[in-house]
Design a protein around this motif. Structure first.
Motif, PDB file in Angstrom:
ATOM      1  N   GLN A  70       0.658  -1.105  -0.122  1.00  0.00           N
ATOM      2  CA  GLN A  70      -0.168   0.096  -0.556  1.00  0.00           C
ATOM      3  C   GLN A  70       0.304   1.274   0.341  1.00  0.00           C
ATOM      4  O   GLN A  70       0.634   2.102  -0.632  1.00  0.00           O
ATOM      5  CB  GLN A  70      -0.719  -0.110   1.077  1.00  0.00           C
ATOM      6  CG  GLN A  70      -1.506  -0.949   1.131  1.00  0.00           C
ATOM      7  CD  GLN A  70      -3.060  -1.455   2.559  1.00  0.00           C
ATOM      8  OE1 GLN A  70      -1.922  -1.057   3.071  1.00  0.00           O
ATOM      9  NE2 GLN A  70      -4.408  -1.790   2.254  1.00  0.00           N
ATOM     10  N   ALA A  71       2.367   1.531   0.339  1.00  0.00           N
ATOM     11  CA  ALA A  71       2.834   2.185   1.190  1.00  0.00           C
ATOM     12  C   ALA A  71       3.575   2.624  -0.570  1.00  0.00           C
ATOM     13  O   ALA A  71       3.211   3.633  -0.697  1.00  0.00           O
ATOM     14  CB  ALA A  71       3.914   1.862   1.928  1.00  0.00           C
ATOM     15  N   ALA A  72       3.678   1.190  -0.935  1.00  0.00           N
ATOM     16  CA  ALA A  72       4.892   1.540  -2.510  1.00  0.00           C
ATOM     17  C   ALA A  72       3.877   2.317  -3.662  1.00  0.00           C
ATOM     18  O   ALA A  72       3.730   2.999  -4.063  1.00  0.00           O
ATOM     19  CB  ALA A  72       5.258   0.170  -3.059  1.00  0.00           C
ATOM     20  N   TYR A  73       2.739   1.898  -3.547  1.00  0.00           N
ATOM     21  CA  TYR A  73       1.436   2.089  -4.066  1.00  0.00           C
ATOM     22  C   TYR A  73       1.593   3.314  -4.553  1.00  0.00           C
ATOM     23  O   TYR A  73       0.738   4.242  -5.545  1.00  0.00           O
ATOM     24  CB  TYR A  73      -0.086   1.791  -4.563  1.00  0.00           C
ATOM     25  CG  TYR A  73      -1.089   1.979  -4.652  1.00  0.00           C
ATOM     26  CD1 TYR A  73      -0.981   0.917  -6.266  1.00  0.00           C
ATOM     27  CD2 TYR A  73      -2.507   2.549  -4.654  1.00  0.00           C
ATOM     28  CE1 TYR A  73      -2.228   1.563  -7.078  1.00  0.00           C
ATOM     29  CE2 TYR A  73      -3.278   2.791  -5.025  1.00  0.00           C
ATOM     30  CZ  TYR A  73      -3.052   2.436  -6.375  1.00  0.00           C
ATOM     31  OH  TYR A  73      -4.351   2.797  -7.404  1.00  0.00           O
ATOM     32  N   THR A  78       1.700   9.333  -6.756  1.00  0.00           N
ATOM     33  CA  THR A  78       1.672  10.378  -5.931  1.00  0.00           C
ATOM     34  C   THR A  78       2.756  10.936  -6.899  1.00  0.00           C
ATOM     35  O   THR A  78       3.050  11.999  -8.027  1.00  0.00           O
ATOM     36  CB  THR A  78       2.345  10.702  -4.614  1.00  0.00           C
ATOM     37  OG1 THR A  78       2.182  10.397  -3.611  1.00  0.00           O
ATOM     38  CG2 THR A  78       3.200  11.951  -4.148  1.00  0.00           C
ATOM     39  N   ALA A  79       3.407   9.931  -7.511  1.00  0.00           N
ATOM     40  CA  ALA A  79       4.494   9.915  -8.709  1.00  0.00           C
ATOM     41  C   ALA A  79       4.675  10.459  -9.858  1.00  0.00           C
ATOM     42  O   ALA A  79       4.698  11.255 -11.203  1.00  0.00           O
ATOM     43  CB  ALA A  79       5.273   9.155  -8.576  1.00  0.00           C
ATOM     44  N   ALA A  80       3.034   9.921 -10.384  1.00  0.00           N
ATOM     45  CA  ALA A  80       2.365   9.137 -11.563  1.00  0.00           C
ATOM     46  C   ALA A  80       1.939  10.701 -11.393  1.00  0.00           C
ATOM     47  O   ALA A  80       1.534  11.630 -12.696  1.00  0.00           O
ATOM     48  CB  ALA A  80       1.470   8.323 -12.054  1.00  0.00           C
ATOM     49  N   SER A  81       1.072  11.131 -10.497  1.00  0.00           N
ATOM     50  CA  SER A  81      -0.001  12.354 -10.528  1.00  0.00           C
ATOM     51  C   SER A  81       0.873  13.529 -10.715  1.00  0.00           C
ATOM     52  O   SER A  81       0.981  14.509 -11.930  1.00  0.00           O
ATOM     53  CB  SER A  81      -0.031  12.629  -8.981  1.00  0.00           C
ATOM     54  OG  SER A  81      -1.119  14.145  -9.192  1.00  0.00           O
ATOM     55  N   ASP A  82       2.152  13.025 -10.039  1.00  0.00           N
ATOM     56  CA  ASP A  82       3.202  14.362 -10.613  1.00  0.00           C
ATOM     57  C   ASP A  82       4.153  14.541 -11.983  1.00  0.00           C
ATOM     58  O   ASP A  82       4.235  15.953 -12.856  1.00  0.00           O
ATOM     59  CB  ASP A  82       4.730  14.405  -9.517  1.00  0.00           C
ATOM     60  CG  ASP A  82       4.057  14.467  -7.746  1.00  0.00           C
ATOM     61  OD1 ASP A  82       3.395  14.732  -7.349  1.00  0.00           O
ATOM     62  OD2 ASP A  82       5.291  14.577  -7.116  1.00  0.00           O
ATOM     63  N   ALA A  83       4.401  13.593 -12.531  1.00  0.00           N
ATOM     64  CA  ALA A  83       4.408  13.015 -13.767  1.00  0.00           C
ATOM     65  C   ALA A  83       3.972  13.622 -14.772  1.00  0.00           C
ATOM     66  O   ALA A  83       3.403  14.497 -15.402  1.00  0.00           O
ATOM     67  CB  ALA A  83       4.560  12.134 -13.956  1.00  0.00           C
ATOM     68  N   ALA A 371       8.915  10.291 -18.955  1.00  0.00           N
ATOM     69  CA  ALA A 371       8.736   9.851 -17.317  1.00  0.00           C
ATOM     70  C   ALA A 371       7.166  10.117 -16.990  1.00  0.00           C
ATOM     71  O   ALA A 371       7.594   8.870 -15.720  1.00  0.00           O
ATOM     72  CB  ALA A 371       9.577  12.025 -16.438  1.00  0.00           C
ATOM     73  N   GLN A 372       6.367   9.692 -17.469  1.00  0.00           N
ATOM     74  CA  GLN A 372       5.087  10.245 -16.878  1.00  0.00           C
ATOM     75  C   GLN A 372       4.952   8.621 -17.151  1.00  0.00           C
ATOM     76  O   GLN A 372       4.244   7.901 -16.302  1.00  0.00           O
ATOM     77  CB  GLN A 372       4.145  11.056 -18.179  1.00  0.00           C
ATOM     78  CG  GLN A 372       2.722  10.413 -17.377  1.00  0.00           C
ATOM     79  CD  GLN A 372       1.726  11.359 -17.991  1.00  0.00           C
ATOM     80  OE1 GLN A 372       2.128  12.337 -18.770  1.00  0.00           O
ATOM     81  NE2 GLN A 372       0.570  11.379 -17.895  1.00  0.00           N
ATOM     82  N   ALA A 377       4.045   3.611 -15.433  1.00  0.00           N
ATOM     83  CA  ALA A 377       3.948   1.437 -14.878  1.00  0.00           C
ATOM     84  C   ALA A 377       4.650   1.176 -13.557  1.00  0.00           C
ATOM     85  O   ALA A 377       4.594  -0.335 -13.268  1.00  0.00           O
ATOM     86  CB  ALA A 377       6.031   1.088 -16.073  1.00  0.00           C
ATOM     87  N   VAL A 378       5.461   2.205 -13.478  1.00  0.00           N
ATOM     88  CA  VAL A 378       5.477   1.864 -11.573  1.00  0.00           C
ATOM     89  C   VAL A 378       4.248   1.861 -11.188  1.00  0.00           C
ATOM     90  O   VAL A 378       3.890   1.132 -10.002  1.00  0.00           O
ATOM     91  CB  VAL A 378       6.536   2.879 -11.379  1.00  0.00           C
ATOM     92  CG1 VAL A 378       7.048   2.626 -10.044  1.00  0.00           C
ATOM     93  CG2 VAL A 378       7.841   2.820 -11.799  1.00  0.00           C
ATOM     94  N   LEU A 379       3.496   2.462 -11.375  1.00  0.00           N
ATOM     95  CA  LEU A 379       1.715   2.537 -10.530  1.00  0.00           C
ATOM     96  C   LEU A 379       1.566   1.485 -10.849  1.00  0.00           C
ATOM     97  O   LEU A 379       0.861   0.619  -9.913  1.00  0.00           O
ATOM     98  CB  LEU A 379       1.380   3.443 -10.675  1.00  0.00           C
ATOM     99  CG  LEU A 379      -0.301   3.508 -10.369  1.00  0.00           C
ATOM    100  CD1 LEU A 379       0.397   3.868  -8.605  1.00  0.00           C
ATOM    101  CD2 LEU A 379      -1.094   5.330 -10.823  1.00  0.00           C
ATOM    102  N   ALA A 380       1.701   0.697 -12.067  1.00  0.00           N
ATOM    103  CA  ALA A 380       0.635  -0.759 -12.717  1.00  0.00           C
ATOM    104  C   ALA A 380       1.456  -1.826 -11.436  1.00  0.00           C
ATOM    105  O   ALA A 380       0.744  -2.284 -10.991  1.00  0.00           O
ATOM    106  CB  ALA A 380       0.863  -1.229 -14.138  1.00  0.00           C
ATOM    107  N   THR A 381       2.929  -1.383 -11.624  1.00  0.00           N
ATOM    108  CA  THR A 381       3.245  -2.984 -10.732  1.00  0.00           C
ATOM    109  C   THR A 381       3.161  -2.389  -9.552  1.00  0.00           C
ATOM    110  O   THR A 381       2.957  -3.670  -8.786  1.00  0.00           O
ATOM    111  CB  THR A 381       4.582  -2.646 -10.570  1.00  0.00           C
ATOM    112  OG1 THR A 381       5.301  -2.581 -12.957  1.00  0.00           O
ATOM    113  CG2 THR A 381       5.732  -3.505 -10.138  1.00  0.00           C
ATOM    114  N   ALA A 382       3.158  -1.344  -8.992  1.00  0.00           N
ATOM    115  CA  ALA A 382       2.703  -1.655  -7.051  1.00  0.00           C
ATOM    116  C   ALA A 382       1.550  -2.222  -7.103  1.00  0.00           C
ATOM    117  O   ALA A 382       1.152  -2.467  -6.273  1.00  0.00           O
ATOM    118  CB  ALA A 382       2.887   0.098  -7.082  1.00  0.00           C
TER     119      ALA A 382
END
Length: 534
Positions: A70-73, A78-83, A371-372, A377-382
């Motif tokens: 949940q923390a990673a997600y 947040t990173a995806a939103s910033d991107a 970057a987005q 991709a990181v969000l999907a993995t999380a």
């Protein structure tokens, strides 16, 4: 009671007791249906505790994994939103930059074209001036080259003359060379006089006449060696010690010389006559051949080279004046062309800057989009990891619930139930055996009757205990679980009338057999104890 009857009762009691014990420990009691829908398993308390602890550990581990996922997600979200925000900002910046620089690019292009035309005219004028300067420069270069060549010739001639002078000077100063005295009639054998010339060397000097002066050091034997001559000319003796001297003679350069020697050893050997011998002096003095001629030739070449250098320097000075004027004109044209080039370069730089602004904005937009994509991709993995962790937690919770629903059966409850059933069966099926035992021994019958009553009382008490125990269930241990895990609760029937009727499993006959065994065991043990205390 006879001994035979006693032995029979004891044996029968032992067999019945063993059978009862075997039946007791192999009996499985099925608990009434619980409120949980999970399958019910019967086992010992220790096994259940172990199963609950193992399942709880899995639940705790799965809960921790869910928290981490949940923390990673959350971080990835947040990173995806910033991107996404940065991509939007870069897109807006690129659009604004493109609109603002369109006019600047057009103006810069016009200025660059004008500057390029001016530079082209200046370059043409410079080319003419440089062509004229080049022609005069070539002439200057040729005369300069002639001067350089003449200087080189002078230097070379001077070096050769210097080398010739040095060679002659070195030869005139004298050089030490190898020299050996050999037998005149056998040049391969050393002369007997060689022992007096221990250094086996000679000093050779070049004379202005072209001849050489040869000096051989006599290290000992001066008292014996009286004369030395070459071609009939006596050599000069210069003493260097009581019994040593330098022997010098003059000759043309050659590789060997025949010397005539007179030896007088009568002072030590009176019977020996004065000896006149010839010896071959093996020494190479041809190393000085041609040195004087080479020196003369080198001096003449040097004089000629110096004269050629003077002529070349005069011609070079005249051509240099013409070349200097042409070079000045070319320099002026170069200044004009340089200024035009600077203006053209500045205009081109401005144009490049205007174009680069658009490229930079587009590059920033592309970078933000990349970057987005990476953040997505990181969000999907999380998200996938979180789903997997939740599935693992659900599985662990199910395993924990299954462990909590395990029913613990104690040995006392099983034995009491079996004993009660066995006592009831024994009273109906084995009455003939008790009657026969009573008729064969009246005193033993009385004791057996008393033992039977005692056994019945014990069976009744055991049955009561078993009945009481059967109405009590073991409350499952409450284990701390995550908020998503339901807390297990114990299920105790309100009364014996609410419990479901279990199917007949055949354990009723085994219980009767156990009761019979206990009764017989009592009949057998009581007379023995009575006899022991008699």
């Amino acid at each position: 009671m006879t001994s035979h009857v006693k032995n029979t009762l004891v044996t029968t009691a032992a067999i019945a007791g063993a059978l009862a014990a075997t039946t007791l420990f192999n009996t499985t009691t099925v608990k009434a249906d619980t409120t949980s829908s999970a399958p019910v398993t019967t086992t010992t308390s220790a096994t259940k505790d172990s199963a609950i602890a193992s399942a709880q550990a899995k639940v705790n581990s799965a809960s921790a994994a869910v928290v981490s996922a949940q923390a990673a997600y959350g971080s990835a979200s947040t990173a995806a939103s910033d991107a996404a925000a940065k991509t939007a900002a870069a897109s807006a910046s690129a659009a604004a930059t493109s609109a603002a620089t369109s006019s600047a690019v057009a103006n810069a292009q016009a200025a660059a074209d004008s500057a390029a035309t001016a530079k082209s005219t200046a370059d043409a004028n410079l080319a003419k001036a440089q062509s004229n300067a080049a022609a005069t420069s070539r002439a200057k270069s040729m005369t300069s080259a002639a001067v350089v060549s003449a200087q080189s010739a002078v230097a070379s001639a001077s070096a050769k003359a210097s080398d010739a002078d040095s060679a002659v000077a070195s030869a005139e100063a004298g050089q030490t060379v190898t020299a050996n005295l050999m037998k005149f009639d056998d040049p391969t054998q050393a002369s007997a006089a060689q022992q007096y010339f221990a250094t086996k060397t000679a000093i050779v000097k070049l004379l202005p006449s072209g001849q050489v002066q040869i000096t051989i050091p006599l290290t000992s034997g001066l008292k014996y060696l009286k004369e030395v001559s070459y071609n009939g000319v006596d050599a000069t003796f210069t003493k260097t010690g009581d019994d040593s001297a330098n022997i010098t003679f003059t000759a043309d350069p050659a590789t060997s010389y025949t010397l005539a020697m007179t030896m007088d050893i009568t002072s030590v050997m009176p019977f020996m006559p004065i000896m006149h011998e010839k010896a071959l002096l093996d020494v190479d003095t041809t190393i000085f051949n041609g040195l004087l001629a080479a020196k003369s030739a080198a001096d003449a070449a040097l004089t000629s080279a110096q004269a050629a250098l003077s002529t070349a320097e005069t011609n070079a000075a005249t051509v240099a004046q013409v070349a200097s004027k042409a070079a000045s004109a070319a320099t002026a044209a170069a200044t004009v062309a340089s200024d035009a080039a600077v203006a053209a370069t500045s205009a081109a730089t401005n144009l490049t800057s205007a174009q680069a602004a658009n490229s930079t904005a587009q590059a920033a937009l592309t970078s933000a989009q990349v970057a987005q994509s990476a953040a997505d991709a990181v969000l999907a993995t999380a998200k996938a990891n979180l789903d997997s962790a939740n599935a693992a937690l659900t599985s662990a919770q199910a395993e924990l619930k299954s462990a909590q629903n395990i029913v613990v059966v104690t040995p006392a409850s099983s034995a009491a139930s079996s004993a009660s059933s066995a006592a009831s069966s024994a009273s109906s099926t084995d009455s003939s055996a008790a009657s026969s035992a009573s008729s064969t021994a009246s005193s033993a019958g009385s004791a057996a009757s008393s033992a039977t009553n005692s056994a019945a009382s014990a069976a009744t008490a055991t049955s009561n205990v078993a009945s009481s125990t059967s109405t009590t269930t073991v409350t499952s241990a409450v284990v701390a679980t995550p908020a998503t895990t339901k807390k297990a609760t114990s299920s105790t029937p309100a009364s014996s009338t609410t419990a479901k009727t279990l199917p007949q499993t055949g354990n009723e006959n085994q219980s009767a057999l156990v009761a019979l065994g206990l009764a017989i065991l009592t009949l057998g043990i009581y007379p023995m104890m009575k006899r022991k205390h008699a």
